[in-house]
Every structure is written in structure tokens, then in C-alpha cells.
Write an enzyme that holds these catalytic residues in place. Structure first.
Site, mmCIF file in Angstrom:
data_model
loop_
_atom_site.group_PDB
_atom_site.id
_atom_site.type_symbol
_atom_site.label_atom_id
_atom_site.label_comp_id
_atom_site.label_asym_id
_atom_site.label_seq_id
_atom_site.Cartn_x
_atom_site.Cartn_y
_atom_site.Cartn_z
ATOM 1 C CB THR A 143 -11.184 -41.035 -62.115
ATOM 2 O OG1 THR A 143 -10.525 -42.281 -62.357
ATOM 3 C CG2 THR A 143 -12.692 -41.250 -62.177
ATOM 4 C CB ALA A 191 -7.510 -44.531 -65.229
ATOM 5 C CE LYS A 192 -10.487 -43.535 -57.764
ATOM 6 N NZ LYS A 192 -11.204 -44.681 -58.345
ATOM 7 N NE ARG A 193 -3.383 -44.954 -65.623
ATOM 8 C CZ ARG A 193 -3.992 -46.030 -65.148
ATOM 9 N NH1 ARG A 193 -4.533 -46.025 -63.954
ATOM 10 N NH2 ARG A 193 -4.062 -47.134 -65.867
ATOM 11 C CG ASP A 215 -8.992 -46.839 -57.332
ATOM 12 O OD1 ASP A 215 -9.986 -46.837 -56.592
ATOM 13 O OD2 ASP A 215 -9.040 -46.586 -58.533
#
Lengths: 271, 271
Positions: free
Chosen positions: B118, B92-94, A96
Site C-alpha cells: 500500500t 505499509a502506506k509508504r 495510517d
């Protein structure tokens, strides 16, 4: 944990086995469901059964996160239970903007005491660097994975004729060193591992995809091993779910030992 | 939540404001530390103060995860407290192999009830698809971010002369539709937003980087708005940390309202 310490453990145990703790409440043996914390109880018994042949444990964070606060507690307890001389990987694939990555680093390296975390490269330098600032901790950066979707972007050709993952390998080596940066390298094809090895001769590779996901351990060693072994080969389902009876830990040990014996031969041959 | 429902809310509130709940225990007003759950107490008051001008709330998951099981509980309570007609984003950008992404989807869409998450694109189709299988839920895929590191890989030129993020936009549109797929598009330069808009005319964009991170709201609207607005513009620090006194919620409301008023003008002008 230093690179030298990881290598020493590999030599002592004659193993470069990482056991993946992809612990799923729906897959663990029925009799464990009576325990106060079935996930932790399962992990505890797997760790007891494999700690002398495994050099690393890799909890897959999704499995814990999917259970909410309770899963998070099972993860904490598991991490505390793993012997301190064994390398630990938070398989979290985070990444991130800088201040957010710094918080993830705090979560996995401070609140918990993982030795390393898997990180996704898409957001670039400031998404990776905060993890590298922790002394004695490691980033394991996604380079080339072995899943179907790895063909979508990772192997896309850049304007210089080289695949995108080459750029990830090259650029990231300006951020970290072989002493704090490893790579995730999928094991489906030996020549691909050789390709990555030529671009990162000294770095350790975390290799998923041996066993249940296909990929031959012999090829991984032949094409990927360096002077300090340079490999952590993961097996999850093939070990932890080899047996769903009350004997699961014993069977897990047998499966882990089989891999370790094969690894011993490969270490003897190539090192 | 459907695209139509999101648009209706934008029209009703004359706003496309997303409030980022990057709630940091070290930054919230001192007097809240006496509360049983200071993080939730802060969020609750921010939500009460902004719910009539915000169309979305975006908790940044790292902030909760860094607090362990306790943070996870604060997140659950916050999500339950947000009025059901307001769109929620798990930032969360998983992104992982298929069965692992499926678990993350279960965590954020089932265990919790987020409307969207996200997701990072590096691992390709099987890392994204499991999130798209949930009816009424959304993937917000990283396309072009506004952080420093976005220049490392996202804008790298592919062999066809186009930057890498174009390929992410193009390929991902074979996986999802404007009804279940949005994109993260950074707001630092207007012409970049126009570029993404030309490649994804109907999709909603989640735009971070307005306010504290730079980027002009006018440019975002000018270059990014489509017939259904197509924008959710996030502000975190500029709203939630505008005031560290006991008046923080009142000041947060004022800041949110300022943005909403600017947004109303832009909606009147462009729609």
C-alpha cells in the site's frame, strides 16, 4: 526536546544544519565493509566528525528497512550513538488509521527514542494525532515537497482558489502547535518558502533539497527564517558521500563546516 | 502474481477474503507467549486455519515494526510461510521521493517477496512509480479511506468541482494499469464505492473497514464488483481476535468461513 532547546542549540552552534543519514551499503567506503556493522560504523564516524556543527540528524528509514532486521539494528545503534542534545528525525513518512499510527508512534518514540518523525497527511487527523500525543516529541508533516511529483497533488487548486498544501497547513494547525508540529518544505523556490512561512509563521520547517537536489541556502534563509530561526536545513549526499576514500569523515566534516559557516553568516544577518 | 491469477483464485475458493494480520503481542492468546516467536506462531496457526478460504493475507507492517528487529524477523517468517499461490499485501502506506521509494520497493519486493504494497499518494508520480517498475508486483494506492480523517483532505473539493480523491484516481491511471495498480477504497458507504468504481472500472480495490470498522459486505459487492470480481475485502480483528482462548485458530476459521460463504453467495449473484 522543546522548541526553545532546539533554538538554543542553533544559537550555540551558529548552525541550522541537519545531516541526513541516507546510509547506503553500496555507497559507503570499501574499507568499512570489513566492520561488523558497516552501516553503523559509517554513521558513527560521520556523527563524530559533524556533531559540533550539526543541530539535527535525520536517518532516512528506507535505507535501513531495505536491509531487513540487520538494518533495523544498525538504526537502533545509530540513534543511541547520537548525542542526546542533538535533535533526531526519523524520516519515515508514515501515516495510517489511528490505531496503526499509534503503533508507528510507539515504534519511533518508545522502542526507539527519536525526537520527531516525518508524517504524510493524506489520511487526515487520526493519522497524525497519535504522534502528537507524545510529550516532547514532534510531528514533521509533509506540506510542500521539492520532488517532481509534488506538482501532482500538493499544488492542485482547491475550490477556494488556494492550492491543496495550503489546506494541509491550515487544517493541521488545528491539531498541533509550533511546539510539537513542524513542516517539510522543499527548497527549490524561495517564493514558495515565503508562501508557506506566511501561513505558518512560528513553526519550524525541515527543508530538504539544498545542495545535491538544488535550492539555495540564501533563499531559504531570506524567505523562511523567523525569530527563532525556524529552519532545519538538511543535506545528505553532499556531506556523507563527498568522498569515498578512507578520508570520508574528514571530507564530510569539511563540507558540513562550509554549510555551517554560510549558516552562521545568514543567522548573523537575519536574526 | 497476475490479475488473472488473482481472479482464478477467487473463483476456485469462491472467496475474495483478505485476512489482515494485525498481530499484536498484547492481544494474542496467553499460551502462545511461551513460543520462541509468539507473533509468528500466532500467524502460522491463523494461516493454517484460513488458507483455503482466504485469497490474500495483509500483514499490517506497523505491528511488526513496533517490535523492532524481532518484529521484522517475525514478518519475514510469516511471509515465507504463506502459500505462494495466495496474494500478499504489505500494508505499509509508504511513499517518498524517487530514490527512497525505490529502496522501500527493494525492501518489500526483493528483500521480502510481497506481491503488493500500500502506497500514499501525496508526493506524486516519483513516489509511486518505483514500485510499479517491479514485474509482477502491485501498488495499492490510497484513494478513499474510511477513517475519520479521510474527510480532511481526500474529499476536499478541487477547483473543477470534483473531490481530491478523483484526481488521485485519474492521475494515477496515467502511471499504472489495472495489471499493476489497485486502490484502497473504504467501505463505509456503498455510493462512494460506486463512485470510485465508475472512475476505475477495471482496477482491483482493497476494501478495509468491513466488520469491526463497520461497512456492509453486500453493499461493497453490489457497488464495487466488476467482471473479475475486482475486490479484495479485508477483515482483521473480526477474524484473528474472535477468540482469545486456545481455540483461537478454530474460531478464526469459523469467522473466515462465515465471510467466505457470504462472499460465495455474492459472487454467484453478481458474476
Amino acid at each position: 526536546m522543546t522548541r526553545q532547546e532546539i533554538f538554543q542549540q542553533i544559537q550555540q552552534k551558529a548552525s541550522f544544519l541537519c545531516v541526513g543519514l541516507d546510509t547506503d551499503i553500496q555507497k559507503i567506503p570499501q574499507h568499512l565493509l570489513k566492520a561488523a556493522d558497516p552501516i553503523f560504523e559509517f554513521n558513527k564516524q560521520i556523527i563524530d566528525a559533524t556533531a559540533d556543527v550539526a543541530v539535527a540528524y535525520k536517518p532516512n528509514i528506507a535505507f535501513y528497512e531495505s536491509l531487513g532486521a540487520k538494518g533495523w539494528e544498525s538504526l537502533h545503534k545509530t540513534l543511541e550513538y547520537i548525542p542526546k542534545n542533538i535533535f533526531t528525525v526519523a524520516d519515515a513518512k508514515r501515516g495510517d488509521i489511528g490505531n496503526t499510527s499509534a503503533l508507528y508512534a510507539r515504534a519511533f518514540f518508545d522502542t526507539m527514542d527519536f525526537n520527531s518523525i516525518t508524517v504524510a497527511p493524506y489520511m487526515g487527523v487520526d493519522s497524525v494525532s497519535p504522534f502528537l500525543e507524545f510529550e516532547g516529541k514532534w510531528v514533521i508533516l509533509l506540506a510542500l515537497t521539492s520532488n517532481q511529483g509534488s506538482q501532482d497533488f500538493q499544488t492542485l487548486t482547491a475550490s477556494d482558489g488556494r492550492p491543496y498544501f495550503h489546506h494541509v497547513l491550515e487544517k493541521s494547525q488545528t491539531w498541533g502547535t509550533p511546539d510539537n508540529l513542524m513542516y517539510v518544505v522543499g527548497a527549490t523556490r524561495g517564493e514558495k518558502i515565503a508562501e508557506v512561512r506566511s501561513l505558518a509563521p512560528e513553526h519550524f520547517f525541515l527543508v530538504p533539497g539544498v545542495g545535491a537536489q538544488g535550492g539555495s541556502l540564501e533563499d531559504v534563509a531570506k524567505f523562511g527564517m523567523n525569530e527563532q530561526c525556524g529552519l532545519l536545513v538538511n543535506s545528505s549526499r553532499g556531506i556523507i558521500y563527498a568522498d569515498s576514500s578512507e578520508n570520508f569523515a574528514k571530507t564530510a566534516r569539511m563540507e558540513a563546516q562550509k554549510l555551517q559557516e554560510e549558516m552562521k553568516k545568514l543567522l548573523d544577518h537575519y536574526l
